[in-house]
Design a protein around this motif. Sequence first.
Motif, PDB file in Angstrom:
ATOM      1  N   LEU A  99     106.290 -38.129  -4.268  1.00  0.00           N
ATOM      2  CA  LEU A  99     105.778 -39.456  -4.606  1.00  0.00           C
ATOM      3  C   LEU A  99     105.206 -40.119  -3.358  1.00  0.00           C
ATOM      4  O   LEU A  99     105.941 -40.433  -2.420  1.00  0.00           O
ATOM      5  CB  LEU A  99     106.902 -40.320  -5.188  1.00  0.00           C
ATOM      6  CG  LEU A  99     106.540 -41.745  -5.609  1.00  0.00           C
ATOM      7  CD1 LEU A  99     105.461 -41.728  -6.679  1.00  0.00           C
ATOM      8  CD2 LEU A  99     107.767 -42.483  -6.128  1.00  0.00           C
ATOM      9  N   LEU A 129     102.254 -37.675  -7.478  1.00  0.00           N
ATOM     10  CA  LEU A 129     102.388 -39.049  -7.964  1.00  0.00           C
ATOM     11  C   LEU A 129     102.038 -40.046  -6.868  1.00  0.00           C
ATOM     12  O   LEU A 129     102.336 -39.812  -5.688  1.00  0.00           O
ATOM     13  CB  LEU A 129     103.825 -39.297  -8.428  1.00  0.00           C
ATOM     14  CG  LEU A 129     104.388 -38.321  -9.472  1.00  0.00           C
ATOM     15  CD1 LEU A 129     105.895 -38.524  -9.633  1.00  0.00           C
ATOM     16  CD2 LEU A 129     103.679 -38.503 -10.809  1.00  0.00           C
ATOM     17  N   THR A 186      98.709 -38.734 -10.650  1.00  0.00           N
ATOM     18  CA  THR A 186      99.091 -39.756 -11.626  1.00  0.00           C
ATOM     19  C   THR A 186      99.473 -41.022 -10.878  1.00  0.00           C
ATOM     20  O   THR A 186     100.329 -40.990  -9.984  1.00  0.00           O
ATOM     21  CB  THR A 186     100.269 -39.284 -12.494  1.00  0.00           C
ATOM     22  OG1 THR A 186      99.882 -38.109 -13.210  1.00  0.00           O
ATOM     23  CG2 THR A 186     100.676 -40.365 -13.494  1.00  0.00           C
ATOM     24  N   LEU A 213     101.187 -44.587 -10.537  1.00  0.00           N
ATOM     25  CA  LEU A 213     102.349 -45.227 -11.131  1.00  0.00           C
ATOM     26  C   LEU A 213     102.407 -46.716 -10.798  1.00  0.00           C
ATOM     27  O   LEU A 213     102.352 -47.104  -9.627  1.00  0.00           O
ATOM     28  CB  LEU A 213     103.644 -44.570 -10.634  1.00  0.00           C
ATOM     29  CG  LEU A 213     103.793 -43.069 -10.855  1.00  0.00           C
ATOM     30  CD1 LEU A 213     105.192 -42.615 -10.453  1.00  0.00           C
ATOM     31  CD2 LEU A 213     103.487 -42.681 -12.291  1.00  0.00           C
ATOM     32  N   CYS A 231     106.800 -46.199 -12.597  1.00  0.00           N
ATOM     33  CA  CYS A 231     107.993 -45.874 -11.814  1.00  0.00           C
ATOM     34  C   CYS A 231     108.984 -47.012 -12.022  1.00  0.00           C
ATOM     35  O   CYS A 231     108.692 -48.164 -11.683  1.00  0.00           O
ATOM     36  CB  CYS A 231     107.661 -45.719 -10.333  1.00  0.00           C
ATOM     37  SG  CYS A 231     109.115 -45.436  -9.283  1.00  0.00           S
ATOM     38  N   LYS A 243     107.491 -41.853 -15.407  1.00  0.00           N
ATOM     39  CA  LYS A 243     107.284 -40.618 -14.656  1.00  0.00           C
ATOM     40  C   LYS A 243     108.225 -40.454 -13.463  1.00  0.00           C
ATOM     41  O   LYS A 243     108.355 -39.339 -12.945  1.00  0.00           O
ATOM     42  CB  LYS A 243     105.841 -40.558 -14.139  1.00  0.00           C
ATOM     43  CG  LYS A 243     104.774 -40.653 -15.223  1.00  0.00           C
ATOM     44  CD  LYS A 243     104.813 -39.495 -16.175  1.00  0.00           C
ATOM     45  CE  LYS A 243     103.646 -39.550 -17.166  1.00  0.00           C
ATOM     46  NZ  LYS A 243     103.705 -38.438 -18.147  1.00  0.00           N
TER      47      LYS A 243
END
Length: 275
Positions: A64, A102, A137, A139, A173, A207
């Motif tokens: 992340l 992410l 992706t 978040l 998130c 996610k």
Amino acid sequence: MFIGAHLSSSKGYTAMLETAQSIGANTFQFFTRNPRGGAAKPLDGEDIACFLSRAKEESFGKILAHAPYTLNLCSAKPEVREFAANTFKDDLIRLEQTPDQLYNFHPGSHVGQGVEVGIELISNALNEVMFDGMTTTVLLETMAGKGSEVGATFEELRAIIDRTEMNDKIGVCLDTCHVSDGGYDITNHLDDVLEEFDRVVGIERLKALHINDSKNPVGAHKDRHEKIGEGFLGVKTFENIVNHPQLAELPMFLETPNELDGYAREIALIKSLRR
């Protein structure tokens, strides 16, 4: 179970992977650049190739990337919004070097313009910076509702998603400290909160999790993280989270006030809660 902590990115991706493994983690979070803003360091192709190879071989989880705190896509100042959008776009381009990961960001603060204006500015910016073919992706992080923050309610997150054209690449998130401070009682009513999230946002949008205790009670709108089990959420809350069928397989990231040894103890604690 994929669990990690927030690590320094100063020595590159492979060093972060090795640091994560040294504390019992199998994923990690990092700032894409100085959390207060500024230029990003050049990427090292050899380092990235090594990281990608090892991550695949060692079944490492999704990582992340976290945007700098200074990004405010809904600032009242055009120059601040422009800086935020340029930085955001640059991050997304750079993250294509580590595909299918992410990117988390705080939606922003409307600074007196009103939530509706804030939502419109955020979604407009996302429409500007996201691009066809991107694999990352993005978040939206759940916020505590401090000051003029946007994103403290599930409805606000949904409104941003609905106005974003490439919303197939938008997720959420859930920060446990933030969502509790925002008024969602995950200690006593976790199932109810998740049902509401599913109804408003869609559970498939969830996610990742930020796993943080809180120095303040539910609904405080303060955003002050605490070590696991030492705040108002308590260990039992996290036991419920890591064993919940809708949450257990999501990557989890610690942002507690700790050094590496503290993260190692918390990771061991979280793992021990898994039934």
